[in-house]
Motif scaffolding. Structure first.
Motif, PDB file in Angstrom:
ATOM      1  N   GLU A  51       0.828  -1.199   0.000  1.00  0.00           N
ATOM      2  CA  GLU A  51       0.000   0.000   0.000  1.00  0.00           C
ATOM      3  C   GLU A  51       0.866   1.255   0.000  1.00  0.00           C
ATOM      4  OE1 GLU A  51      -3.937  -1.619   2.343  1.00  0.00           O
ATOM      5  OE2 GLU A  51      -2.388  -0.625   3.515  1.00  0.00           O
ATOM      6  N   PHE A  52       0.348   2.293  -0.634  1.00  0.00           N
ATOM      7  CA  PHE A  52       1.031   3.578  -0.764  1.00  0.00           C
ATOM      8  C   PHE A  52       0.020   4.671  -0.461  1.00  0.00           C
ATOM      9  CE2 PHE A  52       2.342   7.186  -3.500  1.00  0.00           C
ATOM     10  CZ  PHE A  52       3.651   7.351  -3.086  1.00  0.00           C
ATOM     11  N   ILE A  53       0.439   5.679   0.294  1.00  0.00           N
ATOM     12  CA  ILE A  53      -0.427   6.830   0.563  1.00  0.00           C
ATOM     13  C   ILE A  53       0.310   8.084   0.107  1.00  0.00           C
ATOM     14  CG2 ILE A  53       0.388   7.165   2.943  1.00  0.00           C
ATOM     15  CD1 ILE A  53      -2.547   7.928   3.644  1.00  0.00           C
ATOM     16  N   PHE A  54      -0.404   8.948  -0.565  1.00  0.00           N
ATOM     17  CA  PHE A  54       0.134  10.202  -1.072  1.00  0.00           C
ATOM     18  C   PHE A  54      -0.853  11.284  -0.675  1.00  0.00           C
ATOM     19  CE2 PHE A  54       0.682  13.458  -4.328  1.00  0.00           C
ATOM     20  CZ  PHE A  54       2.060  13.581  -4.376  1.00  0.00           C
ATOM     21  N   MET A  55      -0.371  12.296   0.024  1.00  0.00           N
ATOM     22  CA  MET A  55      -1.240  13.349   0.537  1.00  0.00           C
ATOM     23  C   MET A  55      -0.713  14.713   0.108  1.00  0.00           C
ATOM     24  SD  MET A  55      -1.691  11.796   4.423  1.00  0.00           S
ATOM     25  CE  MET A  55      -0.313  12.709   5.002  1.00  0.00           C
ATOM     26  N   ALA A  56      -1.627  15.637  -0.116  1.00  0.00           N
ATOM     27  CA  ALA A  56      -1.256  17.016  -0.452  1.00  0.00           C
ATOM     28  C   ALA A  56      -2.097  17.957   0.395  1.00  0.00           C
ATOM     29  CB  ALA A  56      -1.494  17.288  -1.931  1.00  0.00           C
ATOM     30  N   HIS A  57      -1.470  19.033   0.838  1.00  0.00           N
ATOM     31  CA  HIS A  57      -2.208  20.070   1.558  1.00  0.00           C
ATOM     32  C   HIS A  57      -1.669  21.437   1.135  1.00  0.00           C
ATOM     33  CE1 HIS A  57       1.313  19.844   4.216  1.00  0.00           C
ATOM     34  NE2 HIS A  57       1.001  21.065   4.598  1.00  0.00           N
ATOM     35  N   GLN A  58      -2.466  22.457   1.388  1.00  0.00           N
ATOM     36  CA  GLN A  58      -2.105  23.827   1.011  1.00  0.00           C
ATOM     37  C   GLN A  58      -0.733  24.174   1.585  1.00  0.00           C
ATOM     38  OE1 GLN A  58      -5.049  26.649   2.199  1.00  0.00           O
ATOM     39  NE2 GLN A  58      -3.939  28.397   1.384  1.00  0.00           N
ATOM     40  N   LYS A  80      -2.180   2.817   7.358  1.00  0.00           N
ATOM     41  CA  LYS A  80      -2.778   1.619   7.941  1.00  0.00           C
ATOM     42  C   LYS A  80      -4.235   1.837   8.373  1.00  0.00           C
ATOM     43  CE  LYS A  80       1.590  -0.389   9.497  1.00  0.00           C
ATOM     44  NZ  LYS A  80       2.223  -0.044   8.268  1.00  0.00           N
ATOM     45  N   ALA A  81      -4.607   3.073   8.643  1.00  0.00           N
ATOM     46  CA  ALA A  81      -5.929   3.350   9.202  1.00  0.00           C
ATOM     47  C   ALA A  81      -6.994   3.701   8.173  1.00  0.00           C
ATOM     48  CB  ALA A  81      -5.818   4.485  10.218  1.00  0.00           C
ATOM     49  N   LEU A  82      -6.615   4.367   7.106  1.00  0.00           N
ATOM     50  CA  LEU A  82      -7.609   4.830   6.132  1.00  0.00           C
ATOM     51  C   LEU A  82      -7.941   3.758   5.099  1.00  0.00           C
ATOM     52  CD1 LEU A  82      -6.293   8.441   5.388  1.00  0.00           C
ATOM     53  CD2 LEU A  82      -8.294   7.798   6.735  1.00  0.00           C
ATOM     54  N   PRO A  83      -9.167   3.789   4.591  1.00  0.00           N
ATOM     55  CA  PRO A  83      -9.520   2.875   3.499  1.00  0.00           C
ATOM     56  C   PRO A  83      -8.932   3.373   2.182  1.00  0.00           C
ATOM     57  CG  PRO A  83     -11.341   4.340   3.940  1.00  0.00           C
ATOM     58  CD  PRO A  83     -10.281   4.650   4.976  1.00  0.00           C
ATOM     59  N   GLU A  84      -8.890   2.488   1.195  1.00  0.00           N
ATOM     60  CA  GLU A  84      -8.457   2.903  -0.140  1.00  0.00           C
ATOM     61  C   GLU A  84      -9.444   3.934  -0.677  1.00  0.00           C
ATOM     62  OE1 GLU A  84      -7.911  -0.352  -2.857  1.00  0.00           O
ATOM     63  OE2 GLU A  84      -6.561  -1.386  -1.492  1.00  0.00           O
ATOM     64  N   THR A  85      -8.926   4.886  -1.439  1.00  0.00           N
ATOM     65  CA  THR A  85      -9.804   5.909  -2.016  1.00  0.00           C
ATOM     66  C   THR A  85     -10.188   5.595  -3.455  1.00  0.00           C
ATOM     67  OG1 THR A  85      -7.936   7.249  -2.746  1.00  0.00           O
ATOM     68  CG2 THR A  85      -8.824   7.698  -0.530  1.00  0.00           C
ATOM     69  N   ALA A  86      -9.480   4.676  -4.095  1.00  0.00           N
ATOM     70  CA  ALA A  86      -9.780   4.322  -5.478  1.00  0.00           C
ATOM     71  C   ALA A  86      -9.250   2.929  -5.781  1.00  0.00           C
ATOM     72  CB  ALA A  86      -9.157   5.330  -6.435  1.00  0.00           C
ATOM     73  N   GLU A  87      -9.981   2.196  -6.616  1.00  0.00           N
ATOM     74  CA  GLU A  87      -9.506   0.885  -7.051  1.00  0.00           C
ATOM     75  C   GLU A  87      -8.446   1.014  -8.129  1.00  0.00           C
ATOM     76  OE1 GLU A  87     -12.739  -1.641  -8.166  1.00  0.00           O
ATOM     77  OE2 GLU A  87     -13.770  -1.354  -6.263  1.00  0.00           O
ATOM     78  N   SER A  88      -8.483   2.122  -8.855  1.00  0.00           N
ATOM     79  CA  SER A  88      -7.524   2.352  -9.932  1.00  0.00           C
ATOM     80  C   SER A  88      -7.303   3.846 -10.108  1.00  0.00           C
ATOM     81  CB  SER A  88      -8.053   1.768 -11.248  1.00  0.00           C
ATOM     82  OG  SER A  88      -7.210   2.136 -12.326  1.00  0.00           O
ATOM     83  N   LEU A  89      -6.075   4.232 -10.404  1.00  0.00           N
ATOM     84  CA  LEU A  89      -5.787   5.632 -10.719  1.00  0.00           C
ATOM     85  C   LEU A  89      -5.941   5.901 -12.211  1.00  0.00           C
ATOM     86  CD1 LEU A  89      -2.673   6.303  -8.457  1.00  0.00           C
ATOM     87  CD2 LEU A  89      -5.077   6.813  -8.009  1.00  0.00           C
ATOM     88  N   LEU A  90      -6.201   4.873 -12.985  1.00  0.00           N
ATOM     89  CA  LEU A  90      -6.329   5.029 -14.428  1.00  0.00           C
ATOM     90  C   LEU A  90      -7.765   5.266 -14.877  1.00  0.00           C
ATOM     91  CD1 LEU A  90      -3.880   2.194 -15.521  1.00  0.00           C
ATOM     92  CD2 LEU A  90      -3.400   4.629 -15.175  1.00  0.00           C
ATOM     93  N   LYS A  91      -8.716   5.038 -13.992  1.00  0.00           N
ATOM     94  CA  LYS A  91     -10.116   5.268 -14.333  1.00  0.00           C
ATOM     95  C   LYS A  91     -10.442   6.746 -14.185  1.00  0.00           C
ATOM     96  CE  LYS A  91     -11.765   0.743 -12.935  1.00  0.00           C
ATOM     97  NZ  LYS A  91     -12.642   0.011 -12.026  1.00  0.00           N
ATOM     98  N   ARG A  92     -11.468   7.167 -14.882  1.00  0.00           N
ATOM     99  CA  ARG A  92     -11.929   8.549 -14.747  1.00  0.00           C
ATOM    100  C   ARG A  92     -12.689   8.719 -13.447  1.00  0.00           C
ATOM    101  NH1 ARG A  92     -13.499  11.800 -19.630  1.00  0.00           N
ATOM    102  NH2 ARG A  92     -11.604  11.619 -20.804  1.00  0.00           N
ATOM    103  N   GLY A  93     -12.731   9.938 -12.976  1.00  0.00           N
ATOM    104  CA  GLY A  93     -13.487  10.242 -11.766  1.00  0.00           C
ATOM    105  C   GLY A  93     -12.578  10.568 -10.596  1.00  0.00           C
ATOM    106  N   LYS A  94     -13.207  10.890  -9.514  1.00  0.00           N
ATOM    107  CA  LYS A  94     -12.500  11.310  -8.300  1.00  0.00           C
ATOM    108  C   LYS A  94     -11.807  10.111  -7.657  1.00  0.00           C
ATOM    109  CE  LYS A  94     -13.543  13.516  -3.899  1.00  0.00           C
ATOM    110  NZ  LYS A  94     -14.622  14.062  -3.083  1.00  0.00           N
TER     111      LYS A  94
END
Length: 127
Positions: A51-58, A80-94
């Motif tokens: 698993e990989f997490i990438f975060m951005a903030h102002q 370790k605590a957050l759920p996945e936000t997307a099944e794929s980064l190649l699909k359209r959408g948020k």
């Protein structure tokens, strides 16, 4: 290429991590819908879980002062605590989810015990 030739690239963990991180940076504007010049990034990788997490903030406030990620917010804990936000980064959408600093501080605090061990959040969307 010549006929019957296979061109190969094989890389180790560090190069793979670097490749993944640099690709996230180069795609940051389209993936996170933010100007790359206006944000700071944090990231972590869990090799065992894949698993990989990438975060951005102002990056700056209205006065041009840098806004650091609060020390209570640990990417390794959130990984370790957050759920996945997307099944794929190649699909359209948020592909991302927004959290406030306060939500992430609380989540980090709830998922570490007194020994510094991290526990997966039972209800990460219950904010």
């Amino acid at each position: 290429m010549k006929k019957n030739t296979v061109r190969v690239i094989k890389i180790g963990k560090e190069a793979l991590y670097e490749f993944l991180y640099e690709n996230m940076i180069s795609e940051e504007e389209s993936l996170l819908q933010v100007p790359a010049t206006e944000v700071m990034n944090s990231f972590a990788m869990d090799w065992e879980r894949g698993e990989f997490i990438f975060m951005a903030h102002q990056a700056e406030d209205a006065d041009g002062e840098l806004i650091p990620l609060p020390k209570e917010i640990q990417p390794e804990t959130l990984l370790k605590a957050l759920p996945e936000t997307a099944e794929s980064l190649l699909k359209r959408g948020k592909v991302y989810r927004d959290y406030s600093f306060e939500e992430l501080k609380r989540l980090c605090g709830e998922n570490e015990d007194n020994d510094g061990n991290i526990h997966r959040c039972k209800n990460p969307s219950g904010f």
